[in-house]
Design an enzyme around this catalytic site. Structure first.
Site, PDB file in Angstrom:
ATOM      1  N   CYS A 119      -7.218 -13.051  -3.942  1.00  0.00           N
ATOM      2  CA  CYS A 119      -5.834 -12.579  -4.229  1.00  0.00           C
ATOM      3  C   CYS A 119      -5.245 -12.443  -2.934  1.00  0.00           C
ATOM      4  O   CYS A 119      -5.580 -11.409  -2.020  1.00  0.00           O
ATOM      5  CB  CYS A 119      -5.697 -11.266  -5.129  1.00  0.00           C
ATOM      6  SG  CYS A 119      -4.167 -10.692  -4.999  1.00  0.00           S
ATOM      7  N   GLY A 120      -4.236 -12.975  -2.537  1.00  0.00           N
ATOM      8  CA  GLY A 120      -3.298 -13.027  -1.460  1.00  0.00           C
ATOM      9  C   GLY A 120      -2.717 -11.582  -1.188  1.00  0.00           C
ATOM     10  O   GLY A 120      -2.849 -10.758  -0.124  1.00  0.00           O
ATOM     11  N   HIS A 121      -2.353 -11.058  -2.196  1.00  0.00           N
ATOM     12  CA  HIS A 121      -1.763  -9.585  -2.094  1.00  0.00           C
ATOM     13  C   HIS A 121      -2.819  -8.567  -1.950  1.00  0.00           C
ATOM     14  O   HIS A 121      -2.595  -7.346  -1.096  1.00  0.00           O
ATOM     15  CB  HIS A 121      -0.997  -9.104  -3.374  1.00  0.00           C
ATOM     16  CG  HIS A 121       0.079  -9.986  -3.813  1.00  0.00           C
ATOM     17  ND1 HIS A 121       1.251 -10.157  -2.907  1.00  0.00           N
ATOM     18  CD2 HIS A 121       0.433 -10.774  -4.746  1.00  0.00           C
ATOM     19  CE1 HIS A 121       2.016 -10.844  -3.463  1.00  0.00           C
ATOM     20  NE2 HIS A 121       1.679 -11.668  -4.680  1.00  0.00           N
ATOM     21  N   CYS A 122      -3.938  -8.636  -2.311  1.00  0.00           N
ATOM     22  CA  CYS A 122      -5.021  -8.047  -2.077  1.00  0.00           C
ATOM     23  C   CYS A 122      -5.412  -7.870  -0.583  1.00  0.00           C
ATOM     24  O   CYS A 122      -5.904  -7.170   0.204  1.00  0.00           O
ATOM     25  CB  CYS A 122      -6.285  -8.188  -2.805  1.00  0.00           C
ATOM     26  SG  CYS A 122      -6.226  -7.916  -4.831  1.00  0.00           S
TER      27      CYS A 122
END
Length: 160
Positions: free
Chosen positions: A4-7
């Site tokens: 996950c990019g946001h993670c």
């Protein structure tokens, strides 16, 4: 979720906040769980997107409170500091109270009040109201010990 990019964007801010909290002696601890590796836990907490952050406290019977605040270290730390505060901000002068009033809605408790702990709990959860404590009886003016006063914007003050 490792993919996950946001993670990935959150990870260094989360780690810095954890380090800063530990260095400052904060009672708060941060923990990270990979919901893709812990599907039972993800189901239990109804994880529907990544990253999902929760706040747990003993005072709330460890029921999760979803965190929707800033995703950078300073904002996360400020939110946690507010959640772990053990007393309301004390107003030290009439000028300080006036400055707070000119910047937004203020709820002030004068002296000792049976509602103090409830106000402290409320203060942890509101962003747009300053809830403060006036301890110095010289600042009470027309109010007496135990009064709780709402100072709304652009209106007369109201004792509640």
């Amino acid at each position: 979720a490792p993919w996950c990019g946001h993670c990935k964007n959150l990870a260094p801010h989360f780690a810095k906040t954890a380090q800063d909290l530990e260095a400052s002696g904060s009672p708060a601890k941060l923990a990270k769980v990979d919901a893709t590796e812990n599907s039972e836990l993800a189901d239990q907490f109804q994880i529907r997107g990544y990253p999902t952050l929760f706040w747990f406290t003993k005072g709330n019977n460890y029921q999760p409170q979803e965190y929707n605040g800033p995703r950078e270290a300073p904002g996360i730390a400020q939110w946690i500091e507010k959640q772990t505060m053990t007393k309301l901000s004390v107003v030290g002068s009439a000028d300080e109270l006036q400055a707070l009033r000119s910047s937004g809605i203020v709820l002030a408790v004068y002296g000792e009040s049976e509602g103090y702990q409830d106000l402290l709990t409320i203060a942890r959860g509101v962003e747009d109201i300053s809830i403060v404590h006036v301890e110095d009886s010289n600042l009470f003016g027309n109010y007496k010990n135990g009064d709780i006063v709402l100072y709304p914007t652009h209106a007369e003050e109201q004792s509640i």
